[in-house]
Design an enzyme around this catalytic site. Structure first.
Site, PDB file in Angstrom:
ATOM      1  N   LYS A 136     -10.684  -3.008  -4.379  1.00  0.00           N
ATOM      2  CA  LYS A 136     -11.491  -1.799  -4.544  1.00  0.00           C
ATOM      3  C   LYS A 136     -10.691  -0.709  -5.226  1.00  0.00           C
ATOM      4  O   LYS A 136     -11.253   0.219  -5.796  1.00  0.00           O
ATOM      5  CB  LYS A 136     -11.925  -1.275  -3.173  1.00  0.00           C
ATOM      6  CG  LYS A 136     -12.868  -2.174  -2.420  1.00  0.00           C
ATOM      7  CD  LYS A 136     -13.073  -1.643  -0.999  1.00  0.00           C
ATOM      8  CE  LYS A 136     -13.790  -2.642  -0.131  1.00  0.00           C
ATOM      9  NZ  LYS A 136     -13.292  -2.666   1.244  1.00  0.00           N
TER      10      LYS A 136
ATOM     11  N   LYS B 176      -4.767  -9.327  -7.237  1.00  0.00           N
ATOM     12  CA  LYS B 176      -5.956  -9.554  -6.411  1.00  0.00           C
ATOM     13  C   LYS B 176      -7.090  -8.624  -6.850  1.00  0.00           C
ATOM     14  O   LYS B 176      -6.836  -7.478  -7.205  1.00  0.00           O
ATOM     15  CB  LYS B 176      -5.557  -9.239  -4.956  1.00  0.00           C
ATOM     16  CG  LYS B 176      -6.473  -9.748  -3.905  1.00  0.00           C
ATOM     17  CD  LYS B 176      -5.940  -9.386  -2.525  1.00  0.00           C
ATOM     18  CE  LYS B 176      -5.919  -7.897  -2.295  1.00  0.00           C
ATOM     19  NZ  LYS B 176      -5.590  -7.483  -0.943  1.00  0.00           N
TER      20      LYS B 176
ATOM     21  N   LYS C 298       0.820  -1.215   0.000  1.00  0.00           N
ATOM     22  CA  LYS C 298       0.000   0.000   0.000  1.00  0.00           C
ATOM     23  C   LYS C 298       0.845   1.252   0.000  1.00  0.00           C
ATOM     24  O   LYS C 298       0.492   2.251  -0.629  1.00  0.00           O
ATOM     25  CB  LYS C 298      -0.934   0.019   1.218  1.00  0.00           C
ATOM     26  CG  LYS C 298      -2.115  -0.904   1.050  1.00  0.00           C
ATOM     27  CD  LYS C 298      -3.255  -0.504   1.957  1.00  0.00           C
ATOM     28  CE  LYS C 298      -4.479  -1.367   1.712  1.00  0.00           C
ATOM     29  NZ  LYS C 298      -5.546  -1.102   2.657  1.00  0.00           N
TER      30      LYS C 298
HETATM   31  P1  TYM Z   1     -10.821  -5.383   3.448  1.00  0.00           P
HETATM   32  O1  TYM Z   1     -11.794  -4.284   3.683  1.00  0.00           O
HETATM   33  O2  TYM Z   1      -9.705  -5.142   2.490  1.00  0.00           O
HETATM   34  O3  TYM Z   1     -11.570  -6.669   2.988  1.00  0.00           O
HETATM   35  C1  TYM Z   1     -12.660  -7.232   3.725  1.00  0.00           C
HETATM   36  C2  TYM Z   1     -12.607  -8.750   3.647  1.00  0.00           C
HETATM   37  O4  TYM Z   1     -12.617  -9.169   2.283  1.00  0.00           O
HETATM   38  C3  TYM Z   1     -11.523 -10.036   2.022  1.00  0.00           C
HETATM   39  N1  TYM Z   1     -11.051  -9.815   0.655  1.00  0.00           N
HETATM   40  C4  TYM Z   1     -10.901 -10.785  -0.255  1.00  0.00           C
HETATM   41  N2  TYM Z   1     -11.110 -12.110  -0.187  1.00  0.00           N
HETATM   42  C5  TYM Z   1     -10.883 -12.837  -1.303  1.00  0.00           C
HETATM   43  N3  TYM Z   1     -10.444 -12.287  -2.471  1.00  0.00           N
HETATM   44  C6  TYM Z   1     -10.208 -10.966  -2.574  1.00  0.00           C
HETATM   45  N4  TYM Z   1      -9.806 -10.436  -3.723  1.00  0.00           N
HETATM   46  C7  TYM Z   1     -10.442 -10.150  -1.434  1.00  0.00           C
HETATM   47  N5  TYM Z   1     -10.324  -8.820  -1.187  1.00  0.00           N
HETATM   48  C8  TYM Z   1     -10.706  -8.631   0.086  1.00  0.00           C
HETATM   49  C9  TYM Z   1     -10.460  -9.639   3.034  1.00  0.00           C
HETATM   50  O5  TYM Z   1      -9.551 -10.694   3.262  1.00  0.00           O
HETATM   51  C10 TYM Z   1     -11.291  -9.318   4.245  1.00  0.00           C
HETATM   52  O6  TYM Z   1     -11.577 -10.474   4.979  1.00  0.00           O
HETATM   53  N6  TYM Z   1      -7.835  -5.195   7.449  1.00  0.00           N
HETATM   54  C11 TYM Z   1      -9.083  -5.702   6.961  1.00  0.00           C
HETATM   55  C12 TYM Z   1     -10.289  -5.253   7.767  1.00  0.00           C
HETATM   56  C13 TYM Z   1     -10.176  -5.492   9.235  1.00  0.00           C
HETATM   57  C14 TYM Z   1     -10.297  -6.735   9.912  1.00  0.00           C
HETATM   58  C15 TYM Z   1     -10.157  -6.426  11.298  1.00  0.00           C
HETATM   59  C16 TYM Z   1     -10.489  -8.039   9.488  1.00  0.00           C
HETATM   60  C17 TYM Z   1      -9.980  -4.535  10.181  1.00  0.00           C
HETATM   61  N7  TYM Z   1      -9.968  -5.104  11.416  1.00  0.00           N
HETATM   62  C18 TYM Z   1     -10.207  -7.428  12.249  1.00  0.00           C
HETATM   63  C19 TYM Z   1     -10.555  -9.023  10.462  1.00  0.00           C
HETATM   64  C20 TYM Z   1     -10.407  -8.727  11.819  1.00  0.00           C
HETATM   65  C21 TYM Z   1      -9.286  -5.196   5.533  1.00  0.00           C
HETATM   66  O7  TYM Z   1      -8.715  -4.225   5.118  1.00  0.00           O
HETATM   67  O8  TYM Z   1     -10.225  -5.875   4.840  1.00  0.00           O
END
Ligand code: TYM
Length: 336
Positions: A201, A198, A115
């Protein structure tokens, strides 16, 4: 007396449209877990501002993501749905974890490297300590199960290290061991334009992802335009090795229809991707279009969404506050 259920926590950032990767890697599994566990699902707005967000866009996105969770089937009567900034215990515990985590641990986080890119010096310090806030999210509730996509695995390993170091430093057995739940056939959904990137967004191409608000025409068009190769589908999933775009589409189909990749290959063996994409578009529309419609209905009623988030925050805080009080005692802070 019935045994207390284990606690599940997971989060999603309100930084744009939810996409098929979020749905298959995370949200769909969250829906399935809510009957067997006590679940908290959090729209992580504190995480979102590690990269600048326009305030109005952040508010809109927070509501839209909350609407997406409800539309996908998370029932606010069973699970707690809330946004992070309404429960100040997250930020407070994150600060304490900033003092537990070693800088060397953070330097190993690949997501920060991805990032921040080449412009590391200009990245916010929040982006750097982002994983400490994630650990705080989970451990403020002593949650033990965390359903995520594969890209969050390293952060959860760090969460385990933080919990262990806190326990060791203070000579307590306080924070539990956290277990990632990486479930299903699509734990890492790839871009529709590039099988090695991947689905995300932040990809500038709209054609790289299917969003949860895309209508049937948009879904069909994006799948038709998805990159593939010219070979037909093989008989078994092992033969998809070296064909990342083909493997991605098969994985998506498998996840959406609750089959293995092998079963999908067996059903379509020898068929070309033109046929397969038609079938894929159909199941995608069947699963996603009703969710998108419900999302639109819910986002038209922000007062309802806000009330769910408010109630969720109250319930979440009731769970986190006593845990934070114990943390204060352990660390040596005076009681008010
Ligand atoms: P975020 O917002 O990027 O994504 C949310 C969830 O979606 C999953 N994900 C994917 N899974 C499969 N293929 C993909 N291309 C893909 N893109 C996203 C992510 O693995 C995630 O589960 N840091 C985290 C949010 C967070 C969190 C937490 C998660 C904050 N605190 C505590 C678990 C526990 C994030 O940025 O997810």
């Amino acid at each position: 007396m019935a045994e207390a259920k284990e606690r599940v926590f997971s989060g999603v950032q309100p930084t744009g449209n939810l996409h098929l990767g979020n749905y298959l890697g995370a949200i769909r599994n969250w829906v399935n877990l809510q009957h067997d566990y006590d679940c908290l699902y959090c729209v992580v707005d504190l995480h979102a501002i590690t990269v600048f967000q326009e305030p109005e866009a952040l508010r809109a996105s927070t509501r839209e993501v909350a609407a997406g969770l409800i539309a996908a089937g998370i029932d606010p009567r069973h699970s707690i749905i809330f946004n992070q900034s309404q429960v100040h215990e997250h930020a407070e515990l994150a600060w304490i974890f900033n003092c537990v985590t070693r800088i060397g641990w953070l330097n190993r986080m690949t997501q920060f490297k991805d990032k921040a890119g080449k412009n590391r010096e200009k990245a916010s310090s929040g982006l750097y300590v982002y994983p400490n806030l994630m650990a705080a999210d989970i451990l403020a509730y002593k949650a033990t199960r965390v359903p995520v996509g594969e890209d969050q695995k390293q952060h959860l390993e760090l969460t385990r290290d933080i919990a262990q170091k806190f326990n060791n430093d203070y000579g307590v057995d306080f924070f539990p061991e956290v277990e990632p739940l990486i479930l299903g056939e699509a734990t890492r959904v790839m871009s529709l334009r590039d099988g090695k990137a991947k689905m995300s967004k932040s990809d500038p191409s709209e054609y790289s992802r299917i969003t949860m608000t895309d209508n049937a025409d948009a879904i069909a068009l994006k799948i038709r335009k998805a990159r593939t190769d010219s070979d037909p589908l093989p008989e078994s999933a092992a033969d998809l090795a070296g064909r990342p775009e083909a493997a991605n589409l098969v994985g998506i189909y498998a996840a959406l229809t609750d089959q293995t990749r092998d079963a999908v290959c067996a059903a379509f063996a020898g068929k070309g991707f033109a046929d397969f994409k038609k079938a894929l578009a159909e199941v995608c529309v069947e699963k996603l279009a009703p969710i998108g419609e419900e999302m639109r209905r819910l986002t038209a009623d922000p007062a309802y969404v806000d009330s769910i988030l408010r109630e969720g925050a109250q319930k979440a805080q009731a769970l986190a506050a006593p845990i934070l009080r114990d943390v204060h005692d352990i660390v040596g802070f005076l009681r008010p």
